[in-house]
Enzyme design. Structure first.
Site, PDB file in Angstrom:
ATOM      1  N   LYS A 257       9.957   6.250   1.131  1.00  0.00           N
ATOM      2  CA  LYS A 257       8.933   5.968   0.099  1.00  0.00           C
ATOM      3  C   LYS A 257       7.815   5.429   0.974  1.00  0.00           C
ATOM      4  CE  LYS A 257       6.625   3.299  -2.092  1.00  0.00           C
ATOM      5  NZ  LYS A 257       5.252   3.461  -1.958  1.00  0.00           N
TER       6      LYS A 257
ATOM      7  N   GLU B 208      12.427  -6.788   6.492  1.00  0.00           N
ATOM      8  CA  GLU B 208      11.439  -7.124   7.476  1.00  0.00           C
ATOM      9  C   GLU B 208      10.198  -7.584   6.781  1.00  0.00           C
ATOM     10  OE1 GLU B 208      11.938  -7.235  10.945  1.00  0.00           O
ATOM     11  OE2 GLU B 208      13.921  -7.075  10.574  1.00  0.00           O
TER      12      GLU B 208
ATOM     13  N   CYS C  10       2.684  -7.897  11.102  1.00  0.00           N
ATOM     14  CA  CYS C  10       3.736  -9.081  10.653  1.00  0.00           C
ATOM     15  C   CYS C  10       3.873  -9.940  11.750  1.00  0.00           C
ATOM     16  CB  CYS C  10       5.173  -8.634  10.351  1.00  0.00           C
ATOM     17  SG  CYS C  10       5.715  -7.376  11.260  1.00  0.00           S
TER      18      CYS C  10
ATOM     19  N   GLU D 277       0.531 -16.187   5.086  1.00  0.00           N
ATOM     20  CA  GLU D 277       0.317 -15.106   5.957  1.00  0.00           C
ATOM     21  C   GLU D 277      -1.080 -14.420   5.364  1.00  0.00           C
ATOM     22  OE1 GLU D 277       2.895 -11.562   5.597  1.00  0.00           O
ATOM     23  OE2 GLU D 277       2.862 -11.253   7.476  1.00  0.00           O
TER      24      GLU D 277
HETATM   25  P1  NDP Z   1       3.957  -4.512  -0.431  1.00  0.00           P
HETATM   26  O1  NDP Z   1       5.307  -5.339   0.198  1.00  0.00           O
HETATM   27  O2  NDP Z   1       3.612  -4.549  -1.743  1.00  0.00           O
HETATM   28  O3  NDP Z   1       4.276  -3.131   0.114  1.00  0.00           O
HETATM   29  C1  NDP Z   1       4.943  -2.378   0.979  1.00  0.00           C
HETATM   30  C2  NDP Z   1       5.703  -1.389   0.325  1.00  0.00           C
HETATM   31  O4  NDP Z   1       6.522  -1.777  -0.693  1.00  0.00           O
HETATM   32  C3  NDP Z   1       4.707  -0.143   0.050  1.00  0.00           C
HETATM   33  O5  NDP Z   1       5.459   0.890   0.026  1.00  0.00           O
HETATM   34  C4  NDP Z   1       4.815  -0.533  -1.420  1.00  0.00           C
HETATM   35  O6  NDP Z   1       4.344   0.748  -2.470  1.00  0.00           O
HETATM   36  C5  NDP Z   1       6.137  -0.862  -1.824  1.00  0.00           C
HETATM   37  N1  NDP Z   1       6.222  -1.722  -3.079  1.00  0.00           N
HETATM   38  C6  NDP Z   1       5.462  -2.480  -3.707  1.00  0.00           C
HETATM   39  N2  NDP Z   1       5.939  -2.996  -4.868  1.00  0.00           N
HETATM   40  C7  NDP Z   1       7.111  -2.502  -4.799  1.00  0.00           C
HETATM   41  C8  NDP Z   1       8.327  -2.763  -5.895  1.00  0.00           C
HETATM   42  N3  NDP Z   1       8.335  -3.719  -6.812  1.00  0.00           N
HETATM   43  N4  NDP Z   1       9.519  -2.394  -5.624  1.00  0.00           N
HETATM   44  C9  NDP Z   1       9.680  -1.543  -4.322  1.00  0.00           C
HETATM   45  N5  NDP Z   1       8.724  -1.281  -3.476  1.00  0.00           N
HETATM   46  C10 NDP Z   1       7.586  -1.870  -3.799  1.00  0.00           C
HETATM   47  O7  NDP Z   1       2.853  -4.998   0.432  1.00  0.00           O
HETATM   48  P2  NDP Z   1       1.111  -4.526   0.123  1.00  0.00           P
HETATM   49  O8  NDP Z   1       0.973  -3.210   0.646  1.00  0.00           O
HETATM   50  O9  NDP Z   1       1.105  -4.770  -1.173  1.00  0.00           O
HETATM   51  O10 NDP Z   1       0.411  -5.617   1.066  1.00  0.00           O
HETATM   52  C11 NDP Z   1       0.495  -6.963   0.571  1.00  0.00           C
HETATM   53  C12 NDP Z   1       0.724  -8.120   1.331  1.00  0.00           C
HETATM   54  O11 NDP Z   1       1.910  -7.948   2.070  1.00  0.00           O
HETATM   55  C13 NDP Z   1      -0.274  -7.836   2.584  1.00  0.00           C
HETATM   56  O12 NDP Z   1      -1.617  -8.615   2.233  1.00  0.00           O
HETATM   57  C14 NDP Z   1       0.491  -8.667   3.731  1.00  0.00           C
HETATM   58  O13 NDP Z   1       0.497  -9.986   3.388  1.00  0.00           O
HETATM   59  C15 NDP Z   1       1.958  -8.326   3.428  1.00  0.00           C
HETATM   60  N6  NDP Z   1       2.327  -7.125   4.153  1.00  0.00           N
HETATM   61  C16 NDP Z   1       3.323  -7.673   4.948  1.00  0.00           C
HETATM   62  C17 NDP Z   1       3.761  -6.707   6.036  1.00  0.00           C
HETATM   63  C18 NDP Z   1       4.998  -6.706   7.196  1.00  0.00           C
HETATM   64  O14 NDP Z   1       5.123  -6.095   7.758  1.00  0.00           O
HETATM   65  N7  NDP Z   1       5.137  -8.188   7.132  1.00  0.00           N
HETATM   66  C19 NDP Z   1       3.280  -5.201   5.847  1.00  0.00           C
HETATM   67  C20 NDP Z   1       2.604  -4.929   4.872  1.00  0.00           C
HETATM   68  C21 NDP Z   1       1.978  -5.845   4.051  1.00  0.00           C
HETATM   69  P3  NDP Z   1       2.961   0.861  -2.865  1.00  0.00           P
HETATM   70  O15 NDP Z   1       2.020   0.932  -1.592  1.00  0.00           O
HETATM   71  O16 NDP Z   1       2.656   2.066  -3.384  1.00  0.00           O
HETATM   72  O17 NDP Z   1       2.550  -0.480  -3.340  1.00  0.00           O
END
Ligand code: NDP
Length: 488
Positions: free
Chosen positions: A181, A257, A291, A391
């Site tokens: 996903k 991660e 990250c 972050e």
């Molecule tokens: P999320 O953690 O919300 O998203 C990552 C993935 O998880 C996406 O595929 C998202 O789907 C999915 N997801 C969201 N909510 C759920 C849930 N309840 N159950 C299962 N899967 C879920 O990150 P965001 O994209 O919203 O970004 C928000 C913040 O996260 C950023 O500002 C950043 O700080 C951090 N981030 C950190 C990352 C890292 O590698 N450390 C990578 C990305 C974000 P969908 O896109 O459909 O919401």
């Protein structure tokens, strides 16, 4: 800039059971180019029933095919995928830049990383070794590594291709069936890679599926599904916590991660000529949306002024613009939401510290259409300031200073995260003491952001659970079984 991106929006389908399918909702999610605001694609807004069907189909293929018992087939399949990504690299890089915003040069690096990772795990598929052990005179044990079953991958938007392949490659190499996903902001490049999987006969149809749609519904359904044996999640720490709770339903295996707030620690004896551009790149690459971003600079007070002056110059020389231009050094942030979040943190920084450079949204001309933010450095922040502790996921560097090695180590570890760190010194003893003392999954000495498929990566503390890459990364996707023989 718009003329760079003008094209018909792409339409992406789910790939389930080896077929391209539409969501039962008949609804779509739109993707926008963060540099221009233009709609560039539509993907399926899938439902919980779509994801349940996909999970059943992966389970079915996993049960019926020889995938879990045929390492040579897995080697051939993963190698073929590496070759196909390599052959289509320019096309994939363009798709990635259009939907994520990062520079085309970074997109090429990300896709080259996918190729390298697939090659490494193609070979590793043939080395999923167990061991044997004589236990008593008549008792002999064989310890075997087996695939876990159905693995769900939930991936983020910041490095959508590599962070999918980084998990997909070892999960498949270990012999599992996989359902992906991707993040809703950046589904395109992942679906494009699945188009290449579809062309490779060595992948049993249905062993790998991709379903797009909202994380809060279909991602959560994956987290709680009793038919998924393991979830590998990359993203925000708070979402990781939710997934841990959901995974309790059937005590799923988890690989997480998560986020980071990584320090670059610069001592007075550091080679600044080398350090400055690497530290600059460590925070401004992907507009800070990575990250392992080196988002905290810890600098010895005796070189602080010089380091800040040089980093300011580095930041102000960066060309910020549309990532499709070869001359661009830093693209936009991914969305309006992300832009507002970065602005909010900079307001806090302005109130509680001193803005050295940046701190504002870029405006005027083409900038007005996209989500561009100036590379930012903030000094004089209190240790409990949110800019230092949280972050941000944007191009914002928080500066702190120290006067002794002990203080440097204490500051480096004064964080809830533990993903990575950089140590800059020409003193070998100090380098050893710091790298052993810092609680992080990766410590780079006199470099930063160097990753290889053969070297483990992952987080201490709230940066994650388990390791990705390397042999440990492969073993995350295996179960261990003891088969015991007793002779008469
Ligand atoms: P999320 O953690 O919300 O998203 C990552 C993935 O998880 C996406 O595929 C998202 O789907 C999915 N997801 C969201 N909510 C759920 C849930 N309840 N159950 C299962 N899967 C879920 O990150 P965001 O994209 O919203 O970004 C928000 C913040 O996260 C950023 O500002 C950043 O700080 C951090 N981030 C950190 C990352 C890292 O590698 N450390 C990578 C990305 C974000 P969908 O896109 O459909 O919401």
């Amino acid at each position: 800039m718009s003329s760079l991106t003008e094209q018909k929006p792409a339409l992406y389908y789910n790939y389930v059971g080896g077929e391209w399918t539409e969501s039962s909702s008949r609804e779509r999610l739109e993707s926008r180019n963060p540099a221009t605001g233009e709609i560039i694609g539509f993907s399926q807004k899938s439902t919980v029933s779509d994801i349940e069907q996909a999970i059943d189909s992966v389970y079915d293929t996993f049960q019926k095919s020889d995938w879990g018992y045929n390492p040579k087939r897995r080697y051939e399949a993963l190698l073929a995928l590496a070759q196909k990504i390599d052959q289509n690299l320019e096309h994939l890089a363009r798709v990635l830049t259009l939907e994520q915003g990062k520079t085309i040069r970074e997109s090429r690096v990300e896709l080259a990383g996918c190729v390298d990772t697939l090659k490494y795990f193609a070979g590793a598929a043939r080395t999923v070794f167990g061991r044997s052990v004589q236990l008593e005179p008549a008792n002999f044990g064989v310890i075997v590594k087996e695939p876990i079953g159905v693995v769900g991958l939930i991936t983020p938007w910041n490095w959508p291709a590599l962070l999918m392949i980084r998990e997909l490659a070892p999960a498949l190499a270990a012999g599992n069936g996989v359902i992906v996903k991707p993040a809703s902001l950046t589904p395109g490049v992942s679906v494009e890679i699945f188009k290449l999987i579809d062309e490779i006969p060595d992948f049993p149809k249905g062993i790998a599926s991709i379903v797009t749609g909202p994380g809060k519904s279909i991602g959560a359904a994956m987290g709680s599904s009793k038919k998924i044996d393991m979830i590998s999640f990359t993203g925000d720490t708070s979402t990781g916590r939710t997934i841990m709770e959901l995974a309790a339903s059937n005590i799923k295996k988890l690989a997480l991660e998560l986020g980071g707030k990584s320090p670059n620690v610069v001592f007075a004896d550091a080679n600044l000529e080398k350090a400055i551009p690497v530290i600059g790149r460590g925070i401004f690459i992907s507009a800070g949306q990575i990250c392992m971003a080196g988002s905290r600079l810890l600098v010895h007070e005796s070189v602080k002024d010089e380091v800040i002056t040089r980093l300011k110059q580095y930041a102000e020389n960066l060309q910020v613009g549309n990532g499709l231009l070869e001359s661009t050094d830093m693209g936009p942030v991914v969305s309006q939401n992300q832009l507002e979040l970065v602005e909010e943190y900079c307001e806090i920084g302005r109130r509680e510290g001193t803005i050295i450079t940046g701190g504002y949204r870029l405006t005027g001309g083409e900038y007005d259409k996209g989500y561009f933010f100036a590379p930012t450095i903030i000094d004089n922040l209190p240790v409990n300031c949110r800019v230092v502790r949280e972050e941000i996921f944007g191009p914002v560097l928080a500066v702190q200073s120290f006067s002794s090695d002990e203080e440097a180590l204490a500051l480096a570890n004064d964080t809830d995260f533990g993903l990575s760190a950089g140590v800059w010194t020409t003193n070998l003893n100090r380098a050893m003491r710091m790298s052993k003392g810092i609680k992080a999954g990766t410590v780079w000495v006199n470099t930063y952001n160097k990753n290889f498929p053969e070297a483990e990566f992952g987080g201490y503390k709230q940066s994650g659970l388990g390791r990705t890459r390397g042999i440990d990364g492969l073993m995350e996707y295996c179960e261990t079984k003891h088969i015991h023989f007793e002779m008469e």
